[in-house]
Every structure is written in C-alpha cells, then in structure tokens.
Enzyme design. Structure first.
Site, short mmCIF file in Angstrom:
data_model
loop_
_atom_site.label_atom_id
_atom_site.label_comp_id
_atom_site.label_asym_id
_atom_site.label_seq_id
_atom_site.Cartn_x
_atom_site.Cartn_y
_atom_site.Cartn_z
CB SER A 77 -1.03 0.14 1.18
OG SER A 77 -1.55 1.32 1.57
CE LYS A 115 -7.45 -2.98 -4.20
NZ LYS A 115 -7.97 -1.91 -3.12
C1 FMN Z 1 -7.30 -2.58 6.75
C2 FMN Z 1 -7.52 -2.47 5.26
C3 FMN Z 1 -6.59 -1.48 4.61
C4 FMN Z 1 -6.66 -1.15 3.28
N1 FMN Z 1 -5.87 -0.21 2.65
C5 FMN Z 1 -5.88 -0.22 1.16
C6 FMN Z 1 -5.00 0.66 0.74
O1 FMN Z 1 -4.16 1.22 1.46
N2 FMN Z 1 -5.08 0.70 -0.61
C7 FMN Z 1 -5.80 0.04 -1.37
O2 FMN Z 1 -5.89 0.17 -2.45
N3 FMN Z 1 -6.83 -0.90 -0.67
C8 FMN Z 1 -6.83 -0.90 0.47
N4 FMN Z 1 -7.55 -1.85 1.34
C9 FMN Z 1 -8.43 -2.68 0.27
C10 FMN Z 1 -7.88 -4.13 -0.04
O3 FMN Z 1 -6.91 -3.68 -0.85
C11 FMN Z 1 -8.80 -5.14 -0.55
O4 FMN Z 1 -9.70 -4.27 -1.60
C12 FMN Z 1 -9.74 -5.43 0.39
O5 FMN Z 1 -9.37 -5.62 1.81
C13 FMN Z 1 -10.45 -7.03 -0.24
O6 FMN Z 1 -11.24 -7.25 0.85
P1 FMN Z 1 -10.86 -8.49 2.07
O7 FMN Z 1 -10.46 -7.64 3.15
O8 FMN Z 1 -12.27 -8.91 2.25
O9 FMN Z 1 -10.19 -9.66 1.26
C14 FMN Z 1 -7.47 -2.06 2.43
C15 FMN Z 1 -8.49 -3.01 3.18
C16 FMN Z 1 -8.20 -3.15 4.53
C17 FMN Z 1 -9.40 -4.31 5.12
#
Ligand code: FMN
Ligand code: FMN
Ligand code: FMN
Ligand code: FMN
Lengths: 369, 369, 369, 369
Positions: D108, D236
């Site tokens: 990230s 994304k």
């Molecule tokens: C705690 C957390 C932080 C996240 N931070 C980012 C991020 O910094 N950038 C991003 O593109 N997606 C971020 N996401 C989204 C994830 O890339 C992803 O789309 C998502 O977690 C997928 O769902 P799942 O947690 O059910 O597998 C984050 C998700 C979570 C749960």
C-alpha cells in the site's frame, strides 16, 4: 416415562447425546462451512407439494424395483463408513434391519464389518457393495470378487472422492478409528496397517484416502469395471447433466445423484436441486437415485416426483443404530415407511407410478398467475 | 389494569396461557415440520397491497353473499373439531357469535356439540355443515338428513383427510378427547364408542379417522352426494387447478382452497399462493373460498383481491372461545370487521366489488421498471 | 466521555432512552404488524449502487430545486405531527434548523405549533404546509388562507388518511396529547376542543381523525383546491401508477410517493419499490418526491437515481429534536449532507443531475451474465 | 493443548482476541452499515459449484501467471495499509511470506514500511505497488520512481477513494496511527507531518485522505501515468462494465474488480456479483482480478470460474500477521493453497485452465427444469 420418538430428528438428537464425540463429529459433519450439508435439508423445503384429492387411495403400495430387484419401499440405506462406532453390531445390524424390511442396503468399502460378515448376517438381503477404487487395482478386484461371491447384487462406485473433503471438526480435533475397531474388508491385509500408520495429525481417514484411493480415475475406469464384472454398476456422486450423459454412455445401470452428504466439495447444489436437470438429460436411459438430506416421507415423495427411482439416506440409519442397533434401524425404516404411506395417501397416490412431476412446484413459481 | 386486546395474536397468546396443554397442542399444531402452517401466515406478507387514494370512501360496506346467502362480512368461521375443549359452551357459543354478527358458521362433523344443539343455539344462524364421509355410508346419510332437518344451509365436504396428517406433538404426547366430552353428532351410536375404543398410543383421533373416514373417496362420491341432497356442496381442501376443474365438472357450488390449516400434508403451498391459479382455472364457474392463516383484515382483503369470494378462519375463533366463549368469538369477529373496514377505507374500496386484483402485487414483482 | 453520534440510528437510540414512552410509541410505531415500516428500511438495501470511478469529483454540489425553489440539498423534512412532545420548541425548532440549512420544511396540519408561529420562527424558511382536508370545508379554507398569508410556499395534501391506520401500540396503551400541549392550528377554535373530547379509549388521535378528516375526498377535491389557491399542490401518499396519472391529470405540481412512514395501510410496498413504476408513468410531467425510511445519504442517492426529485425524512428530525431541539435537527441535516456528499463523491457524481438510473441495480439482477 | 487453526476464520477469531481495539476496528470495519462488507462474503455462497467427476486429477497444478509473471497460485495479497499495527514486522513480514510462497504481494502507498524496506526484505518477491495519486503530482511521481527502482513489477492504481468511506466505528472512537508507527513511504517528508497534523476528531486517516488524495482524477490521469512509467498498470476499484470499457480503452493491463473490502461506498454489489458483467464487457482485452471476501479455496475457484485471472485477499493476511508475523501469513497462504488444491481435485480440474464457467451456477437457477 420415555419420550416417544416420532421423527428422524428425535433419533438424531438422541444420538447427539449418547454417541462419543469422535463418532458424532465424524458422522454429523460436512465439509468446510457445511453450506451444502444445510442446503441438502433446506432445499427439500423449497419444493412445494401439489396434492391430488379424491383419488380412491384406500389401497396403497410403495413397492417398487431398484436395478430390477423388487423392494418394499422406494428408499434404501446409503453406504456410510465405520458403523461400529455407533453400535457394536455396526453394519451387520443395519444390513439385518434392511433385509427384514425388504429394502436395499449398501455396504461401504471402508466399513467396520467385512463383506462376508454382512453376507452371513443378512443372507437374503438385497445387499449392494459401495466400491472405492484403490490405486492398487488387484486389491480393488479382490473386493469385487468377494462381493460377487457373497451374493451382493450391485456395485456402487463412488466417484466424488478423489481426495477426502475437509471436514473441519475432524481436522481440528483429529479423527481416528478407535483402537478396538478395524476396517472390516482389510483386516488381514496391508491396507489395514496402512490405515493405522497414516500420520495422526488431523483426520487419519483423510490421510488414508489420499494414500489409498485413486485420484487418477476417469470414465475409462468405468469401462474397465464393466469388463471385469457382471454386477450392475451404479455411479455415485454425479451432480452435472454432462457427467450424467457420460455415465449413460459408459453403460452404467444407475446414477446416484449425491454430494456425499455435504462431506466432499462444499458449496455444491443440494441434490434435490441437481436432480431435475440430470433426469432431463438421462431421459430414462438408466435409473436415477438420490441421497442427501432425506429424513421425511415427503422428501422421498419429492425425489420421486422429480424423477428419482429411489431415495437413499445415510445418517438417519446411523442415528437408529446408535439408539438400539438393528432394532433402532428397523424403527427408522418403519417410521419412513409410515411417513411415505401417509404422504402418498394425502397426495392422492396409490402406487409409486402415480407420483408424477406435477406433484411438486418450486416455491418461486407460486406467484405465477 | 387488564391489557387491551387489539389483534388476533393477543387472543392467541392469551389462549396459550389459559388452555390445558392437550387442547393447546391439538388446536395449534400442524403436520410434521409445520412448514405449511408457517407458510400460511408468511405468504400473506409476500403479497403487497396497492391502495387507491381519493375514492370517496365515506360510506363503506363489507356486505356480500356466500352461496347466494347475504352475509355481513366477506369472512366466516371454518369448521374446527372439538370446541368444548376451549370453553364449556363450545360450538354453540361459536355459532351464536357468528349468528349475532350475521356471518357464516361451519360446524365440524366431529364437533363436541350436535347438529341439533347448534340449531337450537343459533336458529337464525347461517349454519353450514362440514361433512366427513364415513365408510359407513348410512351413517353419512344420517348426518346429512339431520343437517337438512336442522336447517343447515350447505354441506362442506372435506376431501383432504384420506388419513389424518401426522401432528408430531399429538403423536408424541398422545391425544385424546377428555372423558367428560363426546363427539356430539354420535353420542348415542356406535361411532362414539368407536372413538373411545381406538388404541390410545399416539393420537386417538388419527386412529379414529383411519377406522371411520373413507379413504376410497373419488369424485364419483361428489356425484353421489349431489344425488341424495339438495344442499349446495362446497368441496374443501382443493389445492390444484386440475382438481378445481374436476370440482366444477362435478357440479360443486364452491371450492374451499384449504390445506386444513397446515395439519394434513406438510410442505404444500400456502393457500394464498395456491389461490390465483385456481381462480384462473375456475374462471367464475363456481364460488371460491379460502382458509389458512387468515388473522388480519388485510389478509381478507388480499384473498378477495386474488379472487376469493370469502375468507374463513379456524384457530382465531378457538382463541376467542378460550378467552370468553361466545363473547370472545364476538370480539374476534368485531375485531376483524374493524380491520377489514379500515383496510377497505385505506385501499379505496367502498364495497367488496371494488376489491380487484390490481390491489395486490407479489413482492418479487416490485423491481419491474 | 460522551459517545459521538455518527449516524441517524445513534439519534434514534438516544431518543428511545430519553423520550417519554407515550411520545416514543407515537413517533416510532407503524400500523398493524409494522411490515411496511420495516420494508421502508429494508428495501433500500435491495437496491445496489453502481458507482462510477475517475469522474473528477473535486467540486461537488448537492444544490437543486424543489417546485422551482432553490434548495441546498435534495432532501427535506416531511410533516410529522405534534413535535412538541419531543422538545418544548417543537415545530419551531425544526423549521429554524431547516431554514438555517436552506432545506424544505413541511408543517403538519396537526402540529403543536401554529402556522403563524412557524412563520415567525423561520421567516426566511422554505416552509410548506401539509394539509388534511377537514369535513368542515370552511375550516380547511381558513388553514389555506393562513398558510398563504404566512408565506408558505406550497400545499402538501395528504391523501392516504381516509381513516387513521391502526397503530397497535397506541390502541393498546391509548394515545393522547399531553395536557400542556395543544393542536397549534386550532387553539382558539372548536376543533381543539373536539380533539380533547374524543373518546379516550385507544388512540384519541384515531378518534379525532375519524370525526374531523374527510373520507369522502375524491380527485375532484384536488380540482377544488386548485380553484381556491395559487399555491403549488403536492399530493402526498400516492403508491400506484394509475393514481399518479390521475394526479398529473388533475394538475398537481408534485407527487409525494409515501406510505406515511408505514403508519396507514400495513402491507403496502416500500416507497423505494413503488417509485420506479410511478416515475415511468409520470414521465416528467410533474416532480416526484419520496419519503419513508430515508436515514442514510445513500438512501437519498438511490431515490434520486430512481427518479425522485427530492427525498424527505420524517422520524429522523424527531430524533434530532429529542436530542437537543433546533441544534439536534441541524446535526441531523448536517449529517445527511455529509453522507450525501460522500456518496456522491464515491459514486462519481458532481451534481444531482449526474445521479442517473444506471447508479442502481436491483439485487435480483446481480446474476445476469 | 493449542487449538488447531484449520480455516481463515480461526485466524480472524484469534486476531479479534489479540489485537488492540484500535487496530481491530480499523482492519475489520466496513463503511456505514457494512452491508457490502457482509455481501462480499455472503454472495460467494450464492454461487453453487458444479463439479466434474472422473477427470484423472492425480496431478494438479495451480500455477498460473499474473500480468505475465509466473505465480504459484491464482491468488495474491491485496494492499492493506498500516500492517505494523498487527505485528512489528508489518509489511516486510507479509512480503517475505508472499515471496517464500511465490505469490504476488501488493504494498500500500500508506504502508507502515517503505518501498525500499520491502525491496530489502523480499528482493526476489513478485512485489507490486499500490498507488494513491496525490494532489501533489511530484510526490506521486517520486513514489513511482522509487517503486521502479526497487524492482516493483506493477502499479495498482486505486480509483475508488476520491474521499475515504465513512467507517462508523472509526468516526465514533476516532482512529489514529499509534505514535511509534509512521507512514513508511513518507517518513522524511512533509506528508508524514501532514498525517500527524490532521484534526484528531473522528478518523485522522479520513482527514489525511481528504487533504492529500486527489479527488479530481479522471481517466486522463491513467493516460498520464502510462506516459511516465513503463510499469503495467492495474486499475483497482472498478465495479461497472462501462468503467471497465474505459479502463481497457485507456490501456490498463488489468482491472481489479474491488469494492475496497466494503470500506468505501456502502451498498455496492459484492465483487463476485459485479464480476460477470465486467468479464463479458472486457472479453479478454485485459486481465481481470477480484478481491473482497475471499477466505476459502472455493472462493478462489468461483472467482476464476467467473472469469477472474487472479483473486486477492486483504484481511486474511492481517489475521495471519497478527498471529505470528511472517509465519502466520505463510500459514494463511499454505491453508488457501491446500483448500484450492482440494477444491480443484473435487471439482475435476487439473490446472487453472480447466476452471471454466460451467463450474458455477447462481442459486436462483437451481429450479430450471
Ligand atoms: C485494513 C485495510 C486497509 C486497506 N488499505 C488499502 C490501501 O491502502 N489501498 C488500497 O488500494 N486498498 C486498501 N484496502 C482494500 C484492499 O486492498 C482490498 O480491496 C480488500 O481488503 C479486499 O477485501 P478483503 O479484506 O475482504 O479480502 C484495505 C483494506 C483493509 C481491510
Ligand atoms: C458418516 C458418513 C460416512 C460415509 N461414508 C461413505 C462411504 O464410505 N462411501 C460412500 O460412498 N459414501 C459415504 N457417505 C455418503 C453417503 O453414502 C451418502 O451420500 C450421504 O450420507 C447422504 O446424505 P445423508 O447423510 O444426509 O442422508 C458417508 C456419509 C456419512 C454421513
Ligand atoms: C383444531 C382444528 C380442528 C380442525 N378440525 C377440522 C374439521 O373437523 N374438519 C375440517 O374440515 N377442517 C378442520 N380443521 C381445518 C379448518 O377447517 C381450517 O381449514 C383451518 O383451521 C384454517 O386455518 P387457520 O386455523 O389458520 O385459520 C381444523 C383446524 C384446526 C386448527
Ligand atoms: C410521528 C409521525 C407523525 C406524522 N404525522 C404526519 C402528519 O401529520 N401529516 C402527514 O401527512 N404525514 C405525517 N406523517 C408521515 C410523514 O410525513 C412521512 O410520510 C413519514 O414519516 C416518512 O417516513 P420516515 O418517518 O421513515 O421518514 C407522520 C409520521 C410520523 C412518524
């Protein structure tokens, strides 16, 4: 005063109380999140019955045939492994109950009683043998020869077990056959020791299956089986119409629509939902059986209405066995016979031939005006 | 301060507290898993009302006719057996309440009051007689003659009871009529003693039905009935359009779409879901009634919108009876009248003729853009 | 430390704690089984958002117009009666909060503040007057004249209240306006005393409505209204496309798709489900508003995507009022503005014009391949 | 004895016990009512598997490619911010676990480890960089240059974060990075201090995003990105087919169908439900990835069957990290590999190429006869 047992669930609840936890966990569990296990039950409820009235149902018969053999009911007992964990008499008690009632009994390859013990216990039974094909083809052939010799009437080849499904409770707590029990069909041979020498972490049965069962099976192996035995062959575990087509083309006598009681691939359809498309595809070219979640007379009625020749149940026999051995299994069979009879009477069916597809309707279709 | 009773559920909850358990279990239960019992209620909620506004509803009337007889409401009281278990006055109280309100009362064959007692209690009532056809046809004819003589206005022939459905709680705990009560219509004859001499294990009523009721009935028996009586005939328990067609062809005056309150074959459609296809098939050739789960004024409105001429309710009358006999049943009727009136006002209907099919919509159809 | 309030539910839970039970019961309840009350909320969740990405949303505006008047948000405050039960400042506080925020405020006929009090409290507000048409037409005309004089901008004629819906909790516990409060618009006239002299059993408001409101209304009365006032007319309570057509034909300026917050006929559609067919029928010939269950910014977005010009909320303003009067209502408005803004940003909408129907999809349609 | 961990939920439950509440709340939460968060999980269950039998699955491989790079599994690790709140080794541990297993790791922008730290920890890893485009374009370019230099293989541009979604628990309790942690990619620059100087009320991250991230982004910025870097670009956060079309037209190498784990706009479709229409639209013109709710081997199978090239998971890696750092993440990856392998064996797939669309069926389609 003892509570009266009036439905299969009563026996299941009782079994949950009296069985040791390792046995209950093994019997009851499904794979992963147990979605399919639940679906097997729930889906029956999504098919509504459409009963006919005033059909002169004073004389009713649920007699039918399975693979050409006369049976006293359109249901039989599916193969479940290791029944001696439920009762000392294990598979023998189950086979005797089935024979006494004139219904089909299917013995598992990995039973805790041998082919020969079953033949001795229920010599006049309509016994079928469920076959896992082993990597060791000679061992496989030996099983078939023994089944033929012991007068088993059919081979039920289970095709949904390339590897064992992940039943989480068994992975978590481990699962092993208790020391005093053995795989009845292998008690003097290598396979037996193989079972005991599998790594003990997790499910020893999963380890055993992965070492012994043959994941390389293809439809050619059905051709091979047909070349080495005259017994009719039932392919158990088919869930897709195109696989059903292949089964027909490879000359099986029957297809058992089954998801192994929700114990193999979690997330597959309930069998009652998979049935119609397969019935349509097969179009009468072989018999079709169904198992998975059958616990009520109306479940049997629905399966037949949707085109199954027979319904089979697995766990309910285990709950009967846990209750009182042969007697308990007989009670279960009698209970289901009563329920099927009442269901037929109330639906206007004098014989199984009268159970046609108009008797069921998907709940989603209720609103069609 | 006494809690005010403002809906049928209030009476039901009260009955659950005051009734002896054998009576509550008998009244409340449905067959097997009680899926249909629940569906009868839940399905009403799946039909949405589509009210009209600004229709000038200052004067509203719910008067209508049933079988040609004027009634003060488009609902009546379905036949339920053995009402004296709820209140010493039993069926007489119910009949009096119905008569006082100018609505139809249907007396069960296996009531705890006799045809003649009802006639005496409610001589000006719009009383109909629910008939179970007995194997003993002379006994059956006797019942009809007594009903004719007692000025009953119609015969409601129940056709969904070839055998009694399995109400598990009754099977489990047993069910018997208490010693001080008797089947009113048979109190000096053999049938009475028959009831008492049935095996006591499980439901004695189930045993009684199996010995006395005639499961050999066919549509010919409707023809026969028509040949021996001038009373209009209602066939009660039809759930399929093709059976409705047969009913019409055999000259019935009305069809009661009913699943016996979920007490016979479990897993059948809710009656409100079965209704539309039957209305379509019948296409005005006879009247259509509906019972099963009716507890709200809006339920009545929905049934009429979908084509029923009348809605009937069974259990709600029992809850009223359990509360305070005739008075309680009157309260129930009044409550439903109020609710129907409010529902008509808010839906824009001045009379039952204005309750058309555009007033309801299946919930699945909400998304049609 | 005080808990932070971050959504409307937080205010609702708080109100449930601080309001006297008679007020909470009156505000919160729906009719009968409260099915429609629940549906109003649940149905929003059955419409899925389909956001656009990369739309350059740095500058966003939710400004729009309602009946031609500029407003700072596509939502306003629906009329709810008797707001002084929630806070001593009652309707005046609500009107002031709406005015401060530049959104529409609708005053109920049966408010606990008068038309003139509102005009004094929020002289620059975009105030509309909700009109119940009384049997006494002169009283009705008086109300309109006062609203005109007090610079109210529109008349919202509620057409779904021929009689008052049965809110069971009010029937059960009784409901009355507390002694220190009065119907603000009638405080020197007969109607006031009428309210107090209605029978006290059950809901006095239901009794009042039945004596005072005119159930004989037809679409002609809309024509009559138009003949006596120049104010634009909104018809509130339409749920059917054919009624919407009639509304258009009778020259209304807007239709408020509303089921009175689930308080009138129980079992009607959620408003968000009723909306699309009405939008299609009206096809731009008048504005369309929606109320019922709006508690989130995404609810507003969905209503607009499905064709509403404005969304209104009723109860949320009451919860804000109960919390801290004008301040609380302002908080609620600000919260919703923030939520709408975030929702627009994330859905790719710079202005309300960009909220088109492709932004929502029924959940049932997810599976279309 | 320590309980055995046999599925991702076991790690999640453990994390819920051991993580400090600020970290758990941040990791676990979704936006608003968390409808989409729940849908992401539930929707997988609405797609049924249709396994093939007898396919000779003795040799199975889940090797595949992502953006042309060989990977050992059709799943990878989605970018999640601030992993050092779960374990001191944070992102480095996750990257090492991914590298050890030969799967993709996405770092990230707002990680608590820097690009260079990851490169040092997992020099041979298949590392991708998730990019938030900052208002400050030079800062953005700097990040890209550092990622290129550190041998990152792709840029994953997140397009669903014009503003931060409202995660209510963070709004309510506040959310801040603990004092001992910092945004690794900005530790010597202004942005770092910017993070710390955002208003502390509510979520400081939301405030940071609103100040730093650029909401003015359009598809032109994708063109711009392509002009300044040779790295393949993954967009994304796409949920609509028309946006997918735009992505293809702007030359992206892959589209990640994602709703940010239910953390941005609440009420959007589950990703598995959004996938099919996008696959159809893209029709092979670029790769398609999916994340959101992936926690089982069968989820991966379903995503691939519906046309995804790869599935990614976010939170499961955090739970593994919270358990035991690199080791825990390795366990999670191994667990999913085992589950995918079992699922492939039981579904009759020897390689990912054999995972075709006939392997899944929407539950609503079960009833097709
Ligand atoms: C705690 C957390 C932080 C996240 N931070 C980012 C991020 O910094 N950038 C991003 O593109 N997606 C971020 N996401 C989204 C994830 O890339 C992803 O789309 C998502 O977690 C997928 O769902 P799942 O947690 O059910 O597998 C984050 C998700 C979570 C749960
Ligand atoms: C404890 C248990 C053991 C089983 N063992 C076998 C077996 O050895 N061979 C086989 O083909 N199926 C086996 N099955 C699957 C059953 O034959 C049958 O498909 C399943 O039990 C039907 O579902 P039901 O239990 O809901 O009736 C087993 C099932 C259970 C519950
Ligand atoms: C306790 C009870 C007894 C009943 N007895 C009879 C009966 O004797 N004859 C009959 O035709 N139907 C009988 N019914 C069925 C009712 O006539 C009616 O179909 C049913 O009660 C309608 O459903 P409801 O109870 O939900 O209103 C009985 C129902 C109940 C609940
Ligand atoms: C306590 C209460 C009082 C109401 N009073 C009125 C009223 O006097 N006139 C009217 O037209 N609608 C009235 N309504 C209906 C509202 O205008 C509106 O239709 C409804 O509240 C919208 O649903 P919501 O509360 O879920 O936002 C009332 C609603 C509530 C909850």
């Amino acid at each position: 005063m003892a509570l009266k047992f009036v439905c299969v669930e009563d026996y299941e609840k009782h079994a949950a109380k009296v069985l040791p936890s390792y046995a209950l966990e093994y019997y009851k569990s499904g794979a992963d999140e147990e979605q399919t296990l639940r679906e097997n039950r729930d889906s029956f409820k999504r098919w509504r019955l459409m009963p006919r009235m005033l059909r002169g149902v004073q004389n009713r018969s649920m007699n039918t045939t399975a693979l050409g053999f006369s049976v006293s009911a359109p249901f039989g007992i599916a193969p479940t492994a290791m029944q001696r964990m439920a009762h000392p008499d294990g598979e023998c008690a189950t086979a005797k109950a089935a024979a006494a009632h004139g219904i089909v009994y299917i013995l598992s390859t990995i039973a805790t009683s041998s082919i020969e013990e079953i033949a001795a216990a229920a010599p006049n039974g309509n016994n079928w043998f469920q076959l896992y094909i082993y990597k060791d083809r000679q061992a496989t052939i030996d099983l078939i020869r023994r089944a033929e010799k012991a007068n088993f009437k059919a081979l039920v080849v289970t095709v949904d077990t390339a590897v064992l499904g992940r039943r989480l409770v068994n992975e978590r707590h481990g699962f092993d056959l208790p020391a005093h029990l053995k795989l009845g069909n292998f008690n003097n041979v290598d396979e037996k020791s193989d079972f005991q020498t599998q790594k003990k972490e997790g499910s020893r049965l999963a380890a055993y299956a992965s070492v012994m069962f043959d994941p390389s099976l293809t439809w050619q192996d059905i051709t091979w089986l047909k070349s080495i035995t005259k017994l009719p062959i039932v392919v158990k575990g088919v869930l897709r119409p195109d696989d059903a087509e292949l089964a027909v083309q490879h000359g099986v006598s029957a297809i058992a629509v089954s998801n192994h009681g929700g114990r193999q691939l979690d997330g597959v359809q309930a069998t009652i939902d998979a049935l119609p498309a397969i019935v349509k595809q097969v179009n009468g070219r072989c018999e079709i059986f169904l198992d998975g979640g059958v616990t009520r007379g109306t479940d049997v009625l629905k399966a037949l209405a949707l085109g199954a020749k027979m319904a089979f149940f697995g766990r309910p026999a285990l709950w009967g066995l846990a209750h009182s051995g042969e007697e308990g299994v007989k009670n279960i069979i009698q209970l289901l016979k009563t329920e099927v009879d009442v269901a037929m009477a109330l639906a206007g069916c004098r014989s199984v031939d009268e159970i046609d597809s108009s008797l069921v309707l998907r709940q989603e279709l209720h609103s069609n005006l």
